[in-house]
Design a protein around this motif. Structure first.
Motif, short mmCIF file in Angstrom:
data_model
loop_
_atom_site.label_atom_id
_atom_site.label_comp_id
_atom_site.label_asym_id
_atom_site.label_seq_id
_atom_site.Cartn_x
_atom_site.Cartn_y
_atom_site.Cartn_z
N VAL A 236 0.82 -1.21 0.00
CA VAL A 236 0.00 0.00 0.00
C VAL A 236 0.86 1.26 0.00
O VAL A 236 0.59 2.21 -0.76
CB VAL A 236 -0.95 0.00 1.22
CG1 VAL A 236 -1.73 1.31 1.29
CG2 VAL A 236 -1.90 -1.19 1.16
N ARG A 237 1.88 1.29 0.82
CA ARG A 237 2.64 2.53 1.01
C ARG A 237 3.27 3.09 -0.27
O ARG A 237 3.24 4.32 -0.49
CB ARG A 237 3.72 2.33 2.08
CG ARG A 237 4.53 3.58 2.33
CD ARG A 237 5.34 3.52 3.60
NE ARG A 237 6.12 4.75 3.74
CZ ARG A 237 6.83 5.07 4.80
NH1 ARG A 237 6.86 4.25 5.84
NH2 ARG A 237 7.51 6.19 4.84
N PRO A 238 3.85 2.27 -1.17
CA PRO A 238 4.46 2.84 -2.37
C PRO A 238 3.47 3.59 -3.27
O PRO A 238 3.89 4.48 -4.02
CB PRO A 238 5.02 1.60 -3.10
CG PRO A 238 5.25 0.62 -2.01
CD PRO A 238 4.13 0.83 -1.04
N VAL A 239 2.20 3.24 -3.21
CA VAL A 239 1.22 3.95 -4.03
C VAL A 239 1.09 5.40 -3.57
O VAL A 239 1.05 6.33 -4.39
CB VAL A 239 -0.15 3.24 -3.99
CG1 VAL A 239 -1.18 4.00 -4.82
CG2 VAL A 239 -0.02 1.80 -4.50
N GLY A 240 1.03 5.60 -2.27
CA GLY A 240 0.99 6.97 -1.75
C GLY A 240 2.27 7.72 -2.06
O GLY A 240 2.24 8.91 -2.41
N GLU A 241 3.41 7.03 -1.95
CA GLU A 241 4.69 7.66 -2.28
C GLU A 241 4.74 8.05 -3.75
O GLU A 241 5.27 9.13 -4.11
CB GLU A 241 5.83 6.70 -1.95
CG GLU A 241 5.97 6.41 -0.47
CD GLU A 241 7.01 5.35 -0.17
OE1 GLU A 241 7.48 5.28 0.97
OE2 GLU A 241 7.34 4.57 -1.10
#
Length: 218
Positions: free
Chosen positions: A162-167
């Motif tokens: 999930v986190r890389p999408v926000g990044e």
């Protein structure tokens, strides 16, 4: 499994994903899964895979040859950001079916296959270290420790996907990711890059919810 071995893997995975200082290192595993997704879809859609590079800044690139437009290239670019989460969902299915050792060995085999296509030294080191840990756990650890490790890997893939999408969207907003997968897809399909980022988010968050629901009864 004791209460500690049930919950410690999820807590550890959350720490590795949520802590900025640790994430800069643990993110390399997500990058391996990301580039593996590009590579696998490229092969499955008939493109010629030429190589994969994994960089020390946690970026990566997969080079393949084929038509620059069409469904195959769209699927290839789309696969990267969703692959870690989809692998996590598959791992959750195996863990809940008590197929822990097959999960560990399948991971080792996939990493070995990926190693053949790595084209830089850091990439080789990343894949060898990751595969070595998986092999060591599958070969030497007790059954309980294997189960705990498999839970950790599963939670890490689900949360870490999930986190890389926000990044990605933060970099795009600052104009620092003109060649991102979302922008490549936008140029090919005429669908705005933000829509592709939102679709990445739907898939990754959705798999986290589904996979988490599968794992929580454990």
């Amino acid at each position: 499994m004791s209460t500690l071995t049930k919950w410690a893997p999820a807590v550890l995975a959350l720490v590795l994903v949520a802590s900025p200082g640790v994430w800069r290192y643990s993110r390399h595993v997500i990058t391996i899964a990301h580039e593996a997704g590009h590579a696998l879809v490229a092969l499955l859609t008939g493109r010629r895979l030429e190589g994969i590079k994994l960089n020390s800044d946690t970026s990566g690139v997969t080079v393949s040859r084929g038509r620059p437009t069409g469904l195959a290239v769209v699927l290839m670019y789309f696969a990267g950001y969703v692959t870690p989460s989809l692998l996590g969902l598959g791992a959750a299915a195996l863990v809940t079916s008590e197929q822990v050792r097959p999960l560990l060995w399948a991971t080792v085999v996939l990493l070995a296959g990926m190693l053949v296509m790595i084209r830089n030294a850091f990439g080789v080191l990343s894949v060898v270290l990751t595969g070595g840990v998986m092999f060591a756990v599958s070969w030497y650890a007790t059954t309980e420790w294997q189960a705990s490790f498999a839970l950790f890997v599963t939670w890490f893939l689900l949360l870490g996907g999930v986190r890389p999408v926000g990044e990605l969207q933060r970099r795009r907003r600052r104009g620092r990711a003109p060649q991102s997968d979302a922008d490549q897809l936008a140029r090919i399909t005429r669908v705005p890059g933000l829509m592709w980022v939102m679709l990445f988010a739907v898939v990754t968050i959705g798999t986290l919810l589904v996979g988490g629901r599968m794992l929580l009864p454990l």
